[in-house]
Design a protein around this motif. Structure first.
Motif, PDB file in Angstrom:
ATOM      1  N   HIS A 179     140.619 -11.565  14.588  1.00  0.00           N
ATOM      2  CA  HIS A 179     139.989 -11.920  16.199  1.00  0.00           C
ATOM      3  C   HIS A 179     141.009 -11.325  17.148  1.00  0.00           C
ATOM      4  O   HIS A 179     140.791 -11.646  18.256  1.00  0.00           O
ATOM      5  CB  HIS A 179     140.123 -13.565  16.026  1.00  0.00           C
TER       6      HIS A 179
ATOM      7  N   PHE B   4     137.879  -8.940  24.551  1.00  0.00           N
ATOM      8  CA  PHE B   4     138.213 -10.368  25.344  1.00  0.00           C
ATOM      9  C   PHE B   4     139.301 -10.779  25.049  1.00  0.00           C
ATOM     10  O   PHE B   4     140.295 -11.075  25.878  1.00  0.00           O
ATOM     11  CB  PHE B   4     136.943 -11.074  24.829  1.00  0.00           C
ATOM     12  N   ASN B   5     139.891 -10.787  23.799  1.00  0.00           N
ATOM     13  CA  ASN B   5     141.323 -11.239  23.347  1.00  0.00           C
ATOM     14  C   ASN B   5     142.292 -10.288  24.344  1.00  0.00           C
ATOM     15  O   ASN B   5     143.231 -11.067  24.564  1.00  0.00           O
ATOM     16  CB  ASN B   5     141.481 -11.208  21.997  1.00  0.00           C
TER      17      ASN B   5
ATOM     18  N   ASN C   7     142.488 -11.068  27.739  1.00  0.00           N
ATOM     19  CA  ASN C   7     143.042 -12.559  27.583  1.00  0.00           C
ATOM     20  C   ASN C   7     144.747 -12.674  27.737  1.00  0.00           C
ATOM     21  O   ASN C   7     145.290 -13.112  28.385  1.00  0.00           O
ATOM     22  CB  ASN C   7     142.352 -13.235  26.383  1.00  0.00           C
TER      23      ASN C   7
ATOM     24  N   GLN D  99     147.376 -13.390  30.655  1.00  0.00           N
ATOM     25  CA  GLN D  99     148.392 -14.396  30.400  1.00  0.00           C
ATOM     26  C   GLN D  99     149.673 -13.903  30.954  1.00  0.00           C
ATOM     27  O   GLN D  99     150.650 -14.684  31.287  1.00  0.00           O
ATOM     28  CB  GLN D  99     148.317 -14.933  29.057  1.00  0.00           C
TER      29      GLN D  99
ATOM     30  N   ASN E 245     152.687 -14.875  21.419  1.00  0.00           N
ATOM     31  CA  ASN E 245     152.026 -16.276  21.531  1.00  0.00           C
ATOM     32  C   ASN E 245     150.831 -16.234  21.179  1.00  0.00           C
ATOM     33  O   ASN E 245     150.455 -17.031  20.457  1.00  0.00           O
ATOM     34  CB  ASN E 245     152.042 -16.445  23.280  1.00  0.00           C
ATOM     35  N   ASN E 246     149.980 -15.343  21.624  1.00  0.00           N
ATOM     36  CA  ASN E 246     148.648 -15.124  21.258  1.00  0.00           C
ATOM     37  C   ASN E 246     148.386 -14.916  19.856  1.00  0.00           C
ATOM     38  O   ASN E 246     147.547 -15.742  19.298  1.00  0.00           O
ATOM     39  CB  ASN E 246     147.980 -13.772  22.275  1.00  0.00           C
TER      40      ASN E 246
ATOM     41  N   ASP F 293     149.167 -18.564  17.874  1.00  0.00           N
ATOM     42  CA  ASP F 293     148.100 -19.204  18.241  1.00  0.00           C
ATOM     43  C   ASP F 293     146.813 -19.129  17.483  1.00  0.00           C
ATOM     44  O   ASP F 293     146.162 -19.903  17.107  1.00  0.00           O
ATOM     45  CB  ASP F 293     147.751 -19.329  19.796  1.00  0.00           C
ATOM     46  N   LEU F 294     146.292 -17.581  17.513  1.00  0.00           N
ATOM     47  CA  LEU F 294     145.278 -17.393  16.815  1.00  0.00           C
ATOM     48  C   LEU F 294     145.423 -17.632  15.376  1.00  0.00           C
ATOM     49  O   LEU F 294     144.338 -18.112  14.587  1.00  0.00           O
ATOM     50  CB  LEU F 294     145.005 -15.996  17.080  1.00  0.00           C
TER      51      LEU F 294
ATOM     52  N   ASN G 233     146.707 -20.028  14.378  1.00  0.00           N
ATOM     53  CA  ASN G 233     147.108 -21.423  14.050  1.00  0.00           C
ATOM     54  C   ASN G 233     148.548 -21.852  13.403  1.00  0.00           C
ATOM     55  O   ASN G 233     148.613 -22.710  12.424  1.00  0.00           O
ATOM     56  CB  ASN G 233     146.114 -22.206  13.504  1.00  0.00           C
TER      57      ASN G 233
END
Lengths: 332, 327
Positions: A51, A56-57, A60, A64, A297-298, A301-302, A304
């Motif tokens: 992902h 889009f990511n 994103n 950020q 960071n991204n 988070d992706l 988890n």
């Protein structure tokens, strides 16, 4: 990453002429080291999670980092002069609440923007003046501003968020321009302006000169105090831009905003190759530095990754990236 | 010339300090007031600012001399502030702990000085509580339970939940999350698919939600430890066009959050009553100072569920409170 070039700029001595291809290769690595690390990280994240590498990511991620990225550009100028700016996070909060209070309708959009940029620049002006005229280390001068600006933000807002902002103001945080989010556009525009300012103007040359050797710069006729004040003012101005966009992004002015952002901004600059000992650093490097933090960071988070582990991993990865980069520089 | 400027500045400062201290010492000649030393964790917090205001209001009503200090989220600083209150000889010490695990030394200080101590808002562990004179507040874990139970009801007890936690290690972060998980464990068709911190902040909430939305996981509900982060999640969800299919829940019931509840963006919030806690703390402190016996050592101010159905009631409460304040 620009280590060599700047050193040559300052001291074009030992007349090296012979082209050594091996040396040339390592020069490429050293110049683009952090960029290569960044690409490596992007590749790694793309493998680890499907992902990550989507349009889009990626948009994103860039949006950020654009806020911290813009702050970090100003911080880069400051650090190149051997200074430091600890006040950015608190100044973001102060600008946020003050601008927001004029963005609730009844005023033209120009008013909150001018107030935001003005307050940002003013805090920088004060930082620079106290540091130079008061002959106080920038660490202390900006530490004072960090504390005072947070206090002023709380006082002004009574500790509470200021909401109900007009749609035209909110555009700065969430709007699209030319198919790209507005913060990204500003990130690129301010990056270009800052880069040109640092590389192609007398102002930029003086900035490097002061960081390289303040005494020598003074002797060369640079008005060091005035120049440093301008550098801090520019940093404050950029912080003002970031604060306005961040306020628009969360659609409220908040006195608790921007806590620890100053350290993220400093980290972005340092990861991007800006040396805390002064005289070395570039804007593109800093932008990459900010992106590295954003990708981290991204990506975490992706996937988890637990929040506890995230903090540990971030610490390790940031230090490792700088370590690899400085190792490359030393070799060349 | 320069000298004149500096003298002018100094005089302005003197006048300013005079004005400030003048306010504090007003009416000190009246018959002896109860003096309450209040050691608060941090002034820079929205929900707590309502608690502080309520304490100040309560102090005014009860004719109490309230000395409130800010520990800036530093436990050792808070301890030294409590020590200072003890040496000054205040009548009662009220503490809202920075860290509930660090309350014991403060309680010891108060006990040694023979000063009653009231803990407000954040509850210390049992072995410390036995030496505390009174606790006024809510139970964080209950907030998490009430919140998640309502979310489970909306989701018909099945679905994927993302938990957005506050600053790691804070009592409210830990306990509210535990409460959330307790409820989820009771429902086999509900699972936690994502968990991450947004440090109580709206801006961080947006960012975390944006990242989660890219993770490809189906998220049925976002349950946040406070309203600010929930509002952040709402912003990101709205932008992605996914707000309608996602349940969002927060805790606190701040005026800002109520607007989002009213518009239907925030499905669930839980009201933690700062006015009840603040006034309750002062009431209890006054009783202790006057040597009255407390009916109950634990003064519970209950959490209350907020949904679109009853949001009006809470808005009215804030209205009344804000009106009183401006009078």
């Amino acid at each position: 990453m620009k280590n060599q070039q700047t050193i040559e700029k300052q001291a074009p001595v030992n007349g090296r002429v012979r082209v050594d291809w091996k040396e040339k290769g390592s020069e490429v690595v050293s110049r683009y080291g952090i960029f290569l690390i960044f690409l490596g990280m992007v590749a790694l994240m793309s493998i680890l999670t499907p992902h990550f590498f989507t349009y889009f990511n990626l948009i994103n991620v860039v949006r950020q980092v654009s806020f911290i990225g813009i702050v970090a550009m100003g911080v880069t100028f400051v650090i190149i002069t051997k200074g430091i700016d600890l006040s950015s996070g608190s100044v973001i909060a102060l600008v946020s609440v003050m601008a927001a209070s004029f963005a609730q309708g009844g005023h033209s959009l120009v008013v909150p923007i001018l107030i935001g940029l003005g307050i940002g620049a003013l805090t920088g002006l004060i930082n620079g003046t106290i540091a130079t005229k008061g002959m106080i280390p920038p660490f202390i001068a900006t530490l004072g501003m960090m504390t005072a600006a947070r206090g002023m933000a709380l006082l002004y807002s009574n500790g509470r968020p200021i909401g109900n902002l007009t749609d035209s103001f909110l555009f700065m945080g969430s709007g699209d321009l030319l198919g790209l989010p507005f913060p990204i556009i500003m990130f690129l525009v301010m990056g270009l302006i800052s880069h040109l300012l640092l590389n192609n103007t007398k102002f930029g040359k003086s900035t490097y000169a002061i960081g390289g050797n303040e005494q020598a710069a003074r002797i060369c006729g640079i008005n060091v105090d005035r120049h440093l004040i301008l550098v801090y003012t520019y940093a404050g101005f950029l912080t003002g831009i970031a604060a306005l966009m961040l306020t628009a992004r969360i659609s409220a002015g908040q006195p608790s905003m921007g806590v620890m952002y100053e350290l993220d901004a400093i980290a972005a600059a340092v990861i991007g190759g800006t040396s805390l000992t002064g005289g070395i650093g570039t804007i593109p490097g800093t932008m990459i530095g900010a992106l590295i933090i954003g990708v981290l960071n991204n990506g975490l988070d992706l996937m988890n990754v637990s929040s506890y582990w995230q903090q540990i991993l971030k610490g390790i990865i940031i230090v490792t990236a700088v370590l690899i980069d400085s190792r490359k520089n030393r070799k060349s | 010339m320069k000298c004149k400027k500096i003298t002018g500045l100094l005089m302005a400062l003197v006048v300013l300090f005079g004005a400030l201290t003048g306010c504090a010492s007003d009416g000190s000649n009246a018959d002896r007031k109860v003096v309450v030393g209040a050691a608060m964790p941090v002034f820079d917090d929205k929900w707590l600012s309502y608690l502080y205001d309520a304490m100040k209001d309560g102090a005014k009503d009860k004719n109490v001399d309230l000395k409130m200090v800010d520990a800036k989220n530093d436990s050792s600083k808070q301890l030294s502030q409590v020590e200072k209150f003890a040496t000054e000889g205040v009548d009662v010490i009220v503490v809202c702990p920075v860290d509930t695990a660090a309350v014991k030394p403060m309680v010891n200080v108060a006990k040694q000085a023979n000063i009653p101590i009231v803990i407000v808002n954040r509850i210390p562990p049992k072995d410390v509580m036995k030496d505390v004179d009174s606790y006024v507040g809510s139970e964080s874990i209950k907030g998490g339970i009430i919140q998640m139970e309502e979310v489970a009801k909306i989701l018909n007890n099945k679905g994927n939940v993302a938990i957005m936690t506050g600053q790691l290690g804070h009592e409210a972060q830990v306990k509210r999350t535990v409460g959330n998980k307790e409820v989820i464990q009771k429902h086999p068709d509900m699972q936690i698919i994502l968990e991450g911190t947004a440090k109580w902040q709206r801006a961080e909430g947006i960012q975390l939600m944006e990242n989660w939305l890219q993770s490809g996981k189906k998220i049925d509900a976002v349950v946040a430890n406070n309203d600010e982060m929930a509002i952040g999640a709402i912003k990101a969800l709205k932008e992605a066009g996914k707000l309608d299919e996602t349940v969002v829940a927060g805790v606190d019931g701040t005026p800002d959050a109520l607007k989002y509840v009213k518009s239907g963006d925030l499905d669930v919030s839980v009201f933690q009553d700062p006015v009840g806690q603040g006034k309750g703390a002062i009431d209890t402190a006054v009783k202790l100072a006057k040597g009255e016996k407390l009916k109950d050592k634990m003064v519970w101010i209950p959490y209350e569920l907020i949904t679109k159905r009853n949001v009006q009631e809470f808005e009215e409460r804030w209205d009344v409170y804000n009106k009183n304040k401006s009078n």
